[in-house]
Write a protein that holds these residues in place. Structure first.
Motif, PDB file in Angstrom:
ATOM      1  N   THR A   1       1.992   1.749  -2.955  1.00  0.00           N
ATOM      2  CA  THR A   1       1.241   2.390  -4.359  1.00  0.00           C
ATOM      3  C   THR A   1       0.966   3.997  -4.084  1.00  0.00           C
ATOM      4  O   THR A   1       0.340   4.958  -4.798  1.00  0.00           O
ATOM      5  CB  THR A   1      -0.642   1.436  -4.406  1.00  0.00           C
ATOM      6  N   THR A   2       1.564   4.999  -2.640  1.00  0.00           N
ATOM      7  CA  THR A   2       0.769   6.550  -2.641  1.00  0.00           C
ATOM      8  C   THR A   2       1.467   7.117  -3.342  1.00  0.00           C
ATOM      9  O   THR A   2       1.594   8.061  -3.589  1.00  0.00           O
ATOM     10  CB  THR A   2       0.966   5.736  -1.022  1.00  0.00           C
ATOM     11  N   TYR A   3       2.855   6.327  -3.833  1.00  0.00           N
ATOM     12  CA  TYR A   3       3.932   7.531  -4.440  1.00  0.00           C
ATOM     13  C   TYR A   3       3.007   7.649  -6.148  1.00  0.00           C
ATOM     14  O   TYR A   3       3.686   9.070  -6.372  1.00  0.00           O
ATOM     15  CB  TYR A   3       4.740   6.832  -4.369  1.00  0.00           C
TER      16      TYR A   3
ATOM     17  N   TYR B   1      -1.968   4.176 -10.591  1.00  0.00           N
ATOM     18  CA  TYR B   1      -1.614   2.411 -10.159  1.00  0.00           C
ATOM     19  C   TYR B   1      -3.522   2.412 -10.017  1.00  0.00           C
ATOM     20  O   TYR B   1      -3.896   1.737 -10.559  1.00  0.00           O
ATOM     21  CB  TYR B   1      -1.906   2.038  -8.435  1.00  0.00           C
ATOM     22  N   THR B   2      -4.480   3.480  -9.976  1.00  0.00           N
ATOM     23  CA  THR B   2      -5.985   2.992  -9.498  1.00  0.00           C
ATOM     24  C   THR B   2      -6.296   3.395 -11.140  1.00  0.00           C
ATOM     25  O   THR B   2      -7.096   2.901 -11.294  1.00  0.00           O
ATOM     26  CB  THR B   2      -6.176   4.040  -8.744  1.00  0.00           C
TER      27      THR B   2
ATOM     28  N   TRP C   1      -0.231   6.552  -6.939  1.00  0.00           N
ATOM     29  CA  TRP C   1      -1.874   6.625  -6.476  1.00  0.00           C
ATOM     30  C   TRP C   1      -2.124   6.504  -8.310  1.00  0.00           C
ATOM     31  O   TRP C   1      -3.202   6.034  -8.605  1.00  0.00           O
ATOM     32  CB  TRP C   1      -2.391   7.119  -5.821  1.00  0.00           C
ATOM     33  N   ASP C   2      -2.538   7.936  -9.123  1.00  0.00           N
ATOM     34  CA  ASP C   2      -2.948   8.206 -10.286  1.00  0.00           C
ATOM     35  C   ASP C   2      -3.275   6.710 -11.128  1.00  0.00           C
ATOM     36  O   ASP C   2      -3.968   6.858 -11.370  1.00  0.00           O
ATOM     37  CB  ASP C   2      -3.215   9.442 -10.464  1.00  0.00           C
TER      38      ASP C   2
ATOM     39  N   VAL D   1       1.161  -1.216  -0.365  1.00  0.00           N
ATOM     40  CA  VAL D   1      -0.066  -0.256   0.010  1.00  0.00           C
ATOM     41  C   VAL D   1       0.468   1.309  -0.304  1.00  0.00           C
ATOM     42  O   VAL D   1       0.658   2.214  -0.353  1.00  0.00           O
ATOM     43  CB  VAL D   1      -1.186   0.117   0.608  1.00  0.00           C
ATOM     44  N   TRP D   2       1.609   1.198   0.857  1.00  0.00           N
ATOM     45  CA  TRP D   2       2.804   2.731   0.806  1.00  0.00           C
ATOM     46  C   TRP D   2       3.259   2.862  -0.966  1.00  0.00           C
ATOM     47  O   TRP D   2       3.600   3.678  -1.040  1.00  0.00           O
ATOM     48  CB  TRP D   2       3.813   1.669   1.802  1.00  0.00           C
TER      49      TRP D   2
END
Length: 141
Positions: free
Chosen positions: A68-70, A75-76, A72-73, A65-66
């Motif tokens: 992906t926060t780098y 990945y989503t 996020w746009d 999760v950490w």
């Protein structure tokens, strides 16, 4: 960011070590007729699940999760990412099914054969292959 990704990868490797080896122990446990041997498998299964598997599962999730926060746009918006997340969710369920089988084997209630566990053991391999291809190629299979 790279150290977060490195810890995530290390946790995934440790988690998969448990996901590969624990069902193999189930195979041998189901084949055993000797109570002393079965007792030894019960100890090995418990320690592998709780000592390696569960901490690795949590570290995989936390650091995944950490990572992906780098971005996020990115990945989503990626189809491959959501397919991978679905596969990871299946692995989490598989992990907990392993915990169920540990309890069944511990209490001598398991009716599954060693043949069942041989097939059961292949599930994480197939999912690992799919996840690696998704991550590397970044396209749905």
């Amino acid at each position: 960011m790279l150290w977060v990704k490195a810890i995530h990868i290390i946790a995934v490797v440790c988690w998969f070590a448990m996901l590969f080896y624990l069902p193999r122990l189930f195979v041998y446990h189901a084949m055993s007729d000797d109570q002393n041997t079965k007792n030894q498998f019960k100890i090995m299964e418990r320690k592998l699940y709780w000592g390696i598997g569960l901490p690795s599962l949590w570290l995989t999730i936390i650091f995944g999760v950490w990572v992906t926060t780098y971005a996020w746009d990115y990945y989503t918006a990626s189809t491959w990412f959501w397919i991978k997340m679905a596969l990871v969710a299946i692995l989490v369920v598989y992990h907990h099914v392993c915990g169920y089988f540990i309890r069944q084997l511990r209490d001598n209630l398991c009716t599954k054969s060693h043949v069942f566990f041989r097939w059961f053991n292949e599930v994480p391999t197939v999912i690992l292959l799919a996840c690696v291809f998704l991550v590397v190629v970044k396209q749905p299979l």
